[in-house]
Design an enzyme around this catalytic site. Structure first.
Site, short mmCIF file in Angstrom:
data_model
loop_
_atom_site.label_atom_id
_atom_site.label_comp_id
_atom_site.label_asym_id
_atom_site.label_seq_id
_atom_site.Cartn_x
_atom_site.Cartn_y
_atom_site.Cartn_z
N GLU A 195 13.72 4.60 42.28
CA GLU A 195 14.99 4.02 42.73
C GLU A 195 15.80 4.98 43.62
OE1 GLU A 195 15.57 0.99 42.42
OE2 GLU A 195 14.92 0.24 40.48
N HIS A 219 21.65 4.55 36.36
CA HIS A 219 20.99 3.24 36.32
C HIS A 219 20.32 3.08 34.96
CE1 HIS A 219 18.54 -0.18 37.04
NE2 HIS A 219 17.42 0.49 37.28
N THR A 257 10.31 10.43 38.42
CA THR A 257 9.67 9.19 38.02
C THR A 257 8.73 9.42 36.85
OG1 THR A 257 8.52 7.24 38.88
CG2 THR A 257 7.69 9.37 39.62
#
Length: 191
Positions: free
Chosen positions: A74, A93, A44
């Protein structure tokens, strides 16, 4: 493919995604399934363009961190996909601007073009759900539980593509972004 090779591929795919403007500096995430119940996933809040193989986090399908720092917010979505699809080895993603513009305009990608037929498969839309939430993870994994579905458009959020290889998932994201651009341009000119 061994773990170090997968780590290098995740870093490479993210450099490509950034160069192709599929993600911004801190946005998006990717993962690769290892054997058993382990997954490599991007961390992250890390600039993706400079991500290094050693920055990739290893987690279990239950979200437990095995090694590395803090996984992408996620992570729930990634592990939920791996739970429903044994054939998926890589999840990407992205936040492609043309796809986001298309969905904001209430339009759908023209899937009749040859690139869609050759490379993508079926695409499903899911409504906006809070990023990183269990609800989003459930909606995306439910959409991808059908074997012919290879991409999910997250309304007002982004795109999730899957593949057997990182390049397959990346190519699907790239093709869909190009098709979104073509659809947008065609719509502007009344075609």
């Amino acid at each position: 493919m061994n773990e170090q090779s997968l780590r290098e591929l995740i870093a490479e795919i993210f450099r490509l995604a950034y160069t192709r403007r599929l993600v911004d500096l801190l946005g998006g995430n990717a993962s690769a399934r290892l054997s058993g119940d382990e997954v490599l996933i991007t961390p992250t809040s890390t600039p993706k363009v400079i991500i290094k193989p050693q920055n990739i986090v290893k987690i279990r399908l239950d979200g437990t961190v095995v090694s590395g720092g803090k996984p992408s917010s996620e992570w729930r979505m990634h592990v939920a996909i791996y739970r429903v699809r044994d054939d998926v080895r890589f999840v990407l993603h992205t936040h492609p601007p043309n796809i986001l513009a298309l969905t904001r305009a209430g339009l759908k990608i023209d899937m009749s073009l040859s690139e869609a037929i050759s490379y993508v498969g079926e695409v499903i839309d899911v409504p906006f759900l809070r990023p990183g939430s269990n609800e989003l993870a459930e909606a995306v994994s439910r959409a991808l539980s059908r074997k012919n579905v290879t991409a999910v458009i997250l309304r007002n959020h982004g795109l999730v593509t899957v593949g057997v290889t990182p390049y397959e998932a990346f190519n699907r994201a790239e093709v869909l972004e190009d098709l979104a651009y073509i659809t947008l341009m065609s719509s502007c000119h009344g075609k």
